[in-house]
Motif scaffolding. Structure first.
Motif, PDB file in Angstrom:
ATOM      1  N   UNK A 131      48.062  47.397  38.951  1.00 18.27           N
ATOM      2  CA  UNK A 131      47.399  48.703  38.884  1.00 18.27           C
ATOM      3  C   UNK A 131      46.384  48.820  40.005  1.00 18.27           C
ATOM      4  N   UNK A 132      46.321  49.978  40.661  1.00 20.88           N
ATOM      5  CA  UNK A 132      45.384  50.165  41.767  1.00 20.88           C
ATOM      6  C   UNK A 132      44.965  51.630  41.849  1.00 20.88           C
ATOM      7  N   UNK A 133      43.659  51.841  41.874  1.00 19.47           N
ATOM      8  CA  UNK A 133      43.108  53.182  42.082  1.00 19.47           C
ATOM      9  C   UNK A 133      42.092  53.079  43.208  1.00 19.47           C
ATOM     10  N   UNK A 134      42.306  53.882  44.265  1.00 21.58           N
ATOM     11  CA  UNK A 134      41.418  53.893  45.431  1.00 21.58           C
ATOM     12  C   UNK A 134      40.794  55.271  45.539  1.00 21.58           C
ATOM     13  N   UNK A 135      39.459  55.304  45.645  1.00 21.88           N
ATOM     14  CA  UNK A 135      38.755  56.588  45.768  1.00 21.88           C
ATOM     15  C   UNK A 135      37.778  56.512  46.937  1.00 21.88           C
ATOM     16  N   UNK A 136      37.869  57.490  47.851  1.00 18.70           N
ATOM     17  CA  UNK A 136      36.969  57.580  48.993  1.00 18.70           C
ATOM     18  C   UNK A 136      36.242  58.911  48.906  1.00 18.70           C
ATOM     19  N   UNK A 204      28.935  58.171  53.017  1.00 11.80           N
ATOM     20  CA  UNK A 204      30.317  58.045  52.552  1.00 11.80           C
ATOM     21  C   UNK A 204      30.447  56.764  51.718  1.00 11.80           C
ATOM     22  N   UNK A 205      31.332  56.768  50.728  1.00 13.37           N
ATOM     23  CA  UNK A 205      31.469  55.614  49.838  1.00 13.37           C
ATOM     24  C   UNK A 205      32.888  55.483  49.318  1.00 13.37           C
ATOM     25  N   UNK A 206      33.204  54.291  48.826  1.00 14.59           N
ATOM     26  CA  UNK A 206      34.517  54.056  48.235  1.00 14.59           C
ATOM     27  C   UNK A 206      34.381  53.252  46.951  1.00 14.59           C
ATOM     28  N   UNK A 207      35.406  53.382  46.076  1.00 16.06           N
ATOM     29  CA  UNK A 207      35.531  52.578  44.856  1.00 16.06           C
ATOM     30  C   UNK A 207      36.992  52.171  44.729  1.00 16.06           C
ATOM     31  N   UNK A 208      37.222  50.886  44.486  1.00 17.31           N
ATOM     32  CA  UNK A 208      38.585  50.366  44.324  1.00 17.31           C
ATOM     33  C   UNK A 208      38.655  49.636  42.983  1.00 17.31           C
ATOM     34  N   UNK A 209      39.607  50.014  42.144  1.00 22.91           N
ATOM     35  CA  UNK A 209      39.812  49.364  40.850  1.00 22.91           C
ATOM     36  C   UNK A 209      41.203  48.737  40.852  1.00 22.91           C
ATOM     37  N   UNK A 210      41.256  47.412  40.648  1.00 26.42           N
ATOM     38  CA  UNK A 210      42.519  46.673  40.654  1.00 26.42           C
ATOM     39  C   UNK A 210      42.772  46.070  39.281  1.00 26.42           C
ATOM     40  N   UNK A 211      44.023  46.121  38.822  1.00 26.37           N
ATOM     41  CA  UNK A 211      44.395  45.572  37.519  1.00 26.37           C
ATOM     42  C   UNK A 211      45.522  44.572  37.704  1.00 26.37           C
ATOM     43  N   UNK A 212      45.353  43.367  37.132  1.00 26.58           N
ATOM     44  CA  UNK A 212      46.377  42.343  37.233  1.00 26.58           C
ATOM     45  C   UNK A 212      47.459  42.516  36.182  1.00 26.58           C
ATOM     46  N   UNK A 213      48.503  41.721  36.279  1.00 27.81           N
ATOM     47  CA  UNK A 213      49.609  41.798  35.321  1.00 27.81           C
ATOM     48  C   UNK A 213      49.165  41.416  33.916  1.00 27.81           C
ATOM     49  N   UNK A 214      48.090  40.587  33.799  1.00 26.02           N
ATOM     50  CA  UNK A 214      47.592  40.162  32.491  1.00 26.02           C
ATOM     51  C   UNK A 214      46.522  41.110  31.941  1.00 26.02           C
ATOM     52  N   UNK A 215      46.268  42.222  32.627  1.00 26.11           N
ATOM     53  CA  UNK A 215      45.274  43.188  32.156  1.00 26.11           C
ATOM     54  C   UNK A 215      43.885  42.981  32.715  1.00 26.11           C
ATOM     55  N   UNK A 216      43.632  41.892  33.412  1.00 23.46           N
ATOM     56  CA  UNK A 216      42.320  41.664  34.022  1.00 23.46           C
ATOM     57  C   UNK A 216      42.027  42.724  35.077  1.00 23.46           C
ATOM     58  N   UNK A 217      40.751  43.093  35.193  1.00 23.59           N
ATOM     59  CA  UNK A 217      40.389  44.191  36.096  1.00 23.59           C
ATOM     60  C   UNK A 217      39.246  43.793  37.023  1.00 23.59           C
ATOM     61  N   UNK A 218      39.354  44.225  38.281  1.00 19.73           N
ATOM     62  CA  UNK A 218      38.301  44.016  39.277  1.00 19.73           C
ATOM     63  C   UNK A 218      37.913  45.365  39.864  1.00 19.73           C
TER      64      UNK A 218
END
Length: 230
Positions: A131-136, A204-218
């Protein structure tokens, strides 16, 4: 002491609205313990109850009268049986799974000029991402108008939106369900016009949310030209 006298005294105690349980019970015991008094001959009729039966009947009547007195006095007595409380069951809660290891950095593309600019966001993943969500967010400085965007990953893998808010242009990429991002270096770029001159991109700013296959999130946050916050 006869039953009439007992009732009279109990009625007087009820009217006083200050019932004394010990005093009332003592009177009841004295009345029950007194020997029977001689009575005048009674006309023939149904057989009179023996003294033991009359004594029991009087005891019942006195108990009812005592209950009435307690009711008038507004008193209530409740006996609580000790109850065993089952011990609380400890529930083990597993710690959340760690999110994917990744890094991000935002820069202004060197190809930008006095009227147009491009912000480059580089996301580096060390493992596969489910899972990946990128916001700028490009601050609405003078003359800022969106002119486009692109990314190095396949276009069909993402849902892309550009939203104009009062304070910023918001570019957002969301990985579609069932798609993955492999380990590696991935670039997400935003393009926009601005007023003539060198534009200040410090807001200007960014936010990146990453989700692993096991549900862990960064989650990664930062700006363009500044050290990203992890």
């Amino acid at each position: 002491m006869d039953e009439a006298q007992l009732r009279r005294e109990l009625r007087e105690a009820a009217l006083a609205h200050r019932p004394d349980h010990a005093r009332i019970l003592a009177r009841v015991e004295r009345g029950l313990a007194a020997p029977p008094q001689a009575s005048r001959p009674r006309p023939a009729g149904p057989r009179a109850l023996p003294w033991s039966a009359r004594r029991w009947t009087a005891a019942v009547a006195v108990a009812v009268a005592v209950a009435g007195v307690v009711g008038v006095g507004g008193l209530a007595v409740t006996t609580l049986e000790p109850r065993s409380v089952p011990p609380a069951t400890a529930t083990a809660t597993a710690p959340p799974a760690p999110g994917p290891a990744a890094g991000a950095a935002g820069t202004i593309d060197p190809g930008s000029n006095r009227w147009w600019a491009q912000g480059d966001l580089t996301v580096t993943t060390e493992t596969s991402v489910a899972g990946l969500v990128v916001e700028v967010r490009v601050a609405r400085t003078a003359g800022v108008v969106s002119t486009g965007h692109w990314r190095t990953r396949p276009a069909d893998d993402f849902t892309v939106t550009v939203t104009e808010e009062p304070g910023a242009l918001v570019y957002r990429w969301a990985l579609r369900p069932g798609r993955t991002v492999p380990p590696g270096r991935h670039v997400f770029a935003v393009q926009y016009n601005h007023a003539e001159g060198v534009r200040d991109a410090s807001a200007d700013a960014y936010t990146v949310v990453l989700t692993g296959a096991d549900g862990g999130r960064s989650t990664l946050r930062g700006g363009f030209g500044a050290t990203p916050a992890r």
